[in-house]
Design a protein around this motif. Structure first.
Motif: not given
Lengths: 137, 132
Positions: B68-92
């Motif tokens: 079953q393809p759905g079992a390995a990757n259920p619909a609720g689990v979305a791939r997350t990514g990191f946001r491109n910062p507009l203005q990152p702070s000095l502390d990261g």
């Protein structure tokens, strides 16, 4: 259900921000403390925040904020000539705390804004959950 | 033709799941707005919904041994990514509180939109069932 974990996340952030507000209160209360030696004088305290993580790498799940600890500022303490002060040392100097009241006020405003943000997040999630419960009625 | 609840509710059930996952991520970002070194995260909603839909629709299994393809990757689990910062702070830290707040508010409205679509579908089904 993911929406309910928002309560844990926002709750942890609120408790972290209230620790920050507590240290600000403590710093401001001691803004005029003096001591006989530089070791005994009150130093400004600041909490260190870190993200609580479950899992590793890209799939790491954050579950909120925790306070790693409270550090004492290493900024130099100033000494002041006050021979009349009962805490003055043999040469008549007392050591003043390194709390900067202006910095602390700015820190307080920032902490209370962050706290309010998290309260708003919690309120919105509560509304969404309540309307989800009423689905189909 | 038997009525399948999944197809009657359409894409909105999956959209609702993704919206609540996204609300969770944005709440994490807002909670960590003062954490040094924290990187803001988000999901690409369009791509995640597309993945959830193709999971639900493609790859029909015809034999009991098929995975079953759905079992390995259920619909609720979305791939997350990191946001491109507009203005990152000095502390990261890359959380921009205003951006996150706006995204959270918009996500909440979208969640409610999905909810009202869903309740519309449910009302339609109820009307059909009662035969009014």
């Amino acid at each position: 259900m993911p929406l309910s974990t928002i309560f844990d996340i926002a709750g942890s952030a609120m408790s972290a921000q209230s620790v920050r507000l507590n240290t600000v209160a403590s710093n401001l209360a001691n803004a005029d403390s003096v001591a006989t030696t530089p070791d005994k004088v009150y130093r400004a305290r600041n909490p260190v925040f870190s993200a609580m993580m479950q899992g590793m790498g890209r799939n790491a799940e954050s579950v909120g904020v925790k306070v790693e600890g409270v550090t004492e500022s290493q900024a130099p303490v100033t000494k002041q000539f006050e021979p009349g002060n009962p805490l003055a040392d043999a040469t008549g100097y007392v050591y003043m705390t390194n709390v900067n009241p202006v910095e602390e006020m700015a820190n307080m405003i920032s902490a209370s804004r962050s706290y309010q943000n998290n309260v708003e997040v919690m309120n919105t999630s509560k509304q969404l959950m309540l309307s989800t419960l009423k689905l189909g009625q | 033709m038997p009525i399948s609840l999944d197809s009657a509710l359409g894409v909105h059930a999956q959209a609702l799941q993704l919206r609540s996952r996204r609300a969770e991520l944005l709440a994490e970002n807002l909670a960590n707005s003062d954490t040094p070194g924290y990187k803001a995260r988000d999901v690409d909603f369009k791509q995640a919904l597309g993945a959830a839909r193709s999971n639900a629709e493609a790859l029909k299994t015809t034999q009991p041994g098929h995975i079953q393809p759905g079992a390995a990757n259920p619909a609720g689990v979305a791939r997350t990514g990191f946001r491109n910062p507009l203005q990152p702070s000095l502390d990261g830290n890359t959380v921009d509180v205003q951006v996150e707040q706006a995204a959270f508010a918009r996500n909440a409205v979208d969640y409610q939109a999905s909810l009202s679509f869903l309740s519309g579908r449910i009302r339609t089904l109820l009307t059909a069932i009662r035969g009014e």
